[in-house]
Design a protein around this motif. Sequence first.
Motif, mmCIF file in Angstrom:
data_model
loop_
_atom_site.group_PDB
_atom_site.id
_atom_site.type_symbol
_atom_site.label_atom_id
_atom_site.label_comp_id
_atom_site.label_asym_id
_atom_site.label_seq_id
_atom_site.Cartn_x
_atom_site.Cartn_y
_atom_site.Cartn_z
ATOM 1 N N PRO A 162 0.822 -1.215 0.000
ATOM 2 C CA PRO A 162 0.000 0.000 0.000
ATOM 3 C C PRO A 162 0.858 1.268 0.000
ATOM 4 N N TYR A 163 0.416 2.266 -0.753
ATOM 5 C CA TYR A 163 1.096 3.569 -0.803
ATOM 6 C C TYR A 163 2.591 3.387 -1.067
ATOM 7 N N TYR A 164 2.915 2.519 -2.015
ATOM 8 C CA TYR A 164 4.285 2.056 -2.195
ATOM 9 C C TYR A 164 5.276 3.159 -2.562
ATOM 10 N N ASN A 165 4.816 4.259 -3.139
ATOM 11 C CA ASN A 165 5.779 5.273 -3.604
ATOM 12 C C ASN A 165 6.127 6.297 -2.539
ATOM 13 N N THR A 166 5.767 6.041 -1.287
ATOM 14 C CA THR A 166 6.068 7.022 -0.235
ATOM 15 C C THR A 166 6.905 6.475 0.923
ATOM 16 N N THR A 167 7.084 5.188 1.044
ATOM 17 C CA THR A 167 7.858 4.581 2.152
ATOM 18 C C THR A 167 7.477 5.211 3.496
ATOM 19 N N TYR A 168 6.190 5.451 3.695
ATOM 20 C CA TYR A 168 5.731 6.236 4.840
ATOM 21 C C TYR A 168 5.874 5.516 6.180
ATOM 22 N N VAL A 335 16.930 20.508 -0.332
ATOM 23 C CA VAL A 335 15.615 20.899 0.133
ATOM 24 C C VAL A 335 14.613 19.800 -0.223
ATOM 25 N N VAL A 336 13.769 19.418 0.723
ATOM 26 C CA VAL A 336 12.923 18.239 0.567
ATOM 27 C C VAL A 336 12.102 18.229 -0.723
ATOM 28 N N PRO A 337 11.371 19.301 -1.087
ATOM 29 C CA PRO A 337 10.550 19.212 -2.304
ATOM 30 C C PRO A 337 11.349 18.921 -3.572
ATOM 31 N N ASP A 338 12.649 19.219 -3.554
ATOM 32 C CA ASP A 338 13.486 18.968 -4.724
ATOM 33 C C ASP A 338 14.267 17.667 -4.613
ATOM 34 N N ALA A 339 13.961 16.889 -3.572
ATOM 35 C CA ALA A 339 14.712 15.658 -3.351
ATOM 36 C C ALA A 339 14.284 14.578 -4.342
ATOM 37 N N GLN A 340 15.106 13.568 -4.441
ATOM 38 C CA GLN A 340 14.822 12.389 -5.241
ATOM 39 C C GLN A 340 14.960 11.190 -4.304
ATOM 40 N N MET A 341 14.055 10.243 -4.383
ATOM 41 C CA MET A 341 14.078 9.168 -3.398
ATOM 42 C C MET A 341 13.698 7.835 -4.034
ATOM 43 N N ARG A 342 14.075 6.786 -3.325
ATOM 44 C CA ARG A 342 13.705 5.444 -3.766
ATOM 45 C C ARG A 342 12.291 5.133 -3.314
ATOM 46 N N ALA A 343 11.415 4.874 -4.255
ATOM 47 C CA ALA A 343 10.101 4.347 -3.917
ATOM 48 C C ALA A 343 10.238 2.853 -3.681
ATOM 49 N N ALA A 460 4.537 14.490 -2.021
ATOM 50 C CA ALA A 460 4.843 15.631 -2.892
ATOM 51 C C ALA A 460 6.047 15.323 -3.776
ATOM 52 N N ILE A 461 7.044 14.621 -3.210
ATOM 53 C CA ILE A 461 8.201 14.214 -4.005
ATOM 54 C C ILE A 461 7.765 13.232 -5.086
ATOM 55 N N ALA A 462 6.945 12.263 -4.696
ATOM 56 C CA ALA A 462 6.479 11.259 -5.659
ATOM 57 C C ALA A 462 5.635 11.904 -6.756
ATOM 58 N N ASP A 463 4.795 12.860 -6.377
ATOM 59 C CA ASP A 463 3.924 13.513 -7.355
ATOM 60 C C ASP A 463 4.710 14.297 -8.394
ATOM 61 N N LYS A 464 5.932 14.697 -8.048
ATOM 62 C CA LYS A 464 6.784 15.403 -9.004
ATOM 63 C C LYS A 464 7.549 14.441 -9.911
ATOM 64 N N GLY A 465 7.368 13.149 -9.697
ATOM 65 C CA GLY A 465 8.064 12.158 -10.513
ATOM 66 C C GLY A 465 9.451 11.839 -10.009
ATOM 67 N N ASN A 466 9.762 12.218 -8.767
ATOM 68 C CA ASN A 466 11.106 12.025 -8.224
ATOM 69 C C ASN A 466 11.194 10.837 -7.268
ATOM 70 N N ALA A 467 10.212 9.944 -7.326
ATOM 71 C CA ALA A 467 10.253 8.715 -6.529
ATOM 72 C C ALA A 467 10.095 7.527 -7.474
ATOM 73 N N TYR A 468 11.049 6.661 -7.466
ATOM 74 C CA TYR A 468 11.009 5.487 -8.344
ATOM 75 C C TYR A 468 11.848 4.390 -7.721
ATOM 76 N N SER A 469 11.616 3.172 -8.158
ATOM 77 C CA SER A 469 12.328 2.031 -7.603
ATOM 78 C C SER A 469 13.417 1.583 -8.567
ATOM 79 N N ASP A 470 13.815 0.339 -8.447
ATOM 80 C CA ASP A 470 14.873 -0.221 -9.276
ATOM 81 C C ASP A 470 14.261 -0.978 -10.459
ATOM 82 N N PRO A 471 15.012 -1.173 -11.519
ATOM 83 C CA PRO A 471 14.466 -1.909 -12.664
ATOM 84 C C PRO A 471 14.213 -3.377 -12.316
ATOM 85 N N ILE A 472 13.205 -3.927 -12.965
ATOM 86 C CA ILE A 472 12.902 -5.347 -12.847
ATOM 87 C C ILE A 472 13.199 -5.994 -14.195
#
Length: 547
Positions: A162-168, A335-343, A460-472
């Motif tokens: 659930p909510y996989y792109n946020t690591t909440y 700055v957090v809104p400009d961050a890139q992260m692993r979903a 907000a990071i994910a909504d900007k397209g800056n959250a993604y995982s690894d290739p499968i």
Amino acid sequence: MKRIVSLLLALVLVLSLAPMAMAEATGMAAWTPFEETVRITVPVYDRSKVGYPAVDDNYWTQYIQKEFGDKWNIDVDYVAIPRGDVMTKYNLLITGKQTPTIMMEYDYPKVAQWANDGAMQVIDLEKFAAVAPTYYGKMVENNQLGYTDINGETYFVLSERPYYNTTYTYITFVRMDWLRAVGYDHVPASYEEHKDAINKIIAAGLTDQAPLGLGIPTAAYVQNFGYRDIPVNEAEWVMHSSLGTPSLSWEPTRKLLKRLNDEYHMGWYSSEFDLEMSTSGAAVDQLQTDFINGKTYQYGGYMAANVDWLKAFYANNPGAELAVASNYAGVEPGVVPDAQMRADNPFGMIVGFSSFATEDQLKAAWMLMEWMIQPENLFVLENGVENVTYVLGEDGLPVVDGAYMGTEMLNHNMNIDMTCLVHASKVVGTIEDSIKAITPQGLPQDFYQAILDNYYALKAIADKGNAYSDPIFAVAIESESEYSATLLALYQEAYAKLVKCDPAEFDALYAQLSQEFLDAGYQEIIDERLEAYEAGSTTKLPARPAQ
């Protein structure tokens, strides 16, 4: 006559296109007990938590046997898998021909290796859907069918995340009282603030040791998302972004290690971090112990109603104040809104089945998954016994008593190491309700709002397209299976050397170690990954929204 023929042809076409629909009409209503007892083995993580019962024999394993197994003449035996040494335990079981009926892991490279090595059997998704239509339907709903195959054969079914792109569910806590002591009324929101605060904490003598913990990496994953280009180059992502092999020679990893080298020489980390923290998983325990004892500034972990290390922290540090820190502040650009992260992956556990499993064992395993995913069964497994392990709140939702340690106590994180067979985290109503369910209870501070705010910051990071995982990969990467263990050991050695070396020597040493890493097999891996990408045998980066 033509109309009748047309109708008959249409009926034949509909039936041929909808075998799943016909199979889904069966499910639990069509089950009957096995004539002879069928034994299945199911893995469960062993986290060696003090005060908890054995993970393979407790109230809840016995509950599953009574409520599910006995009804269908199935013996359900759980097999403890050390969380810090998953592959070693599985390899021993596979070699000894004791492979668990169900094989599951969160990391795709691991299950791909099992499939490629012949430890898993090919499965028929139509047969699976006939036995477990609810589970299969959830996979369809979550668009997971594209991850079930490798080398053109179907090996896997997948649980939900659930909510996989946020690591909440993973939260980092920092010493807010220390921050206040050095002039901050907020958690640093950029790397410059973070650096300023840590250096002031050192200067103020708020701890008698290095204020941040650092351990030799125990896994291949390199936390370099914050150092990648935005947007990341897709071919580079395919070659280097992996949970299976460290990416020492990739530029973002160089930037990460250079940052750690700079911080080490500012006194942020112990000069003996590579000696006192082993590579077997003890490093994580030591970092936790230092935080509990009030020696370090921050520590993070997955949240649940009961978080032992948070309770221990407050017991050892009465009057201390913690705050939730964004996991993505303090990295480039800062700055957090400009961050890139692993979903996280768009799935939880990748589930496969032993090549030794008989047809009856395979069906019994599928029956367990279908039984567990039923809402009424999942509710009990994740909340326990009413008025013993939980009560219903005014909103009608369960409130788990995280402090309860009696016979019916829930295992780690509300039995997640059992229910992970169907989903990776507990879901209760809305995201707000779900966060209430995982907010730690029984603490001097209430972190519900902070954890909810963190979720929306990550979203907000994910909504900007800056959250993604690894290739499968839809094909096995043979070189990864061959070299990954050796490369992890080389990376661990290089990590210690590069973090501790003289800053003036960093660039030359990195170039040398990077080339040695490439020569030891990494070049073959990235070449093979790129070949798979160019052949269309990998996933792609998610499309970025218009900026």
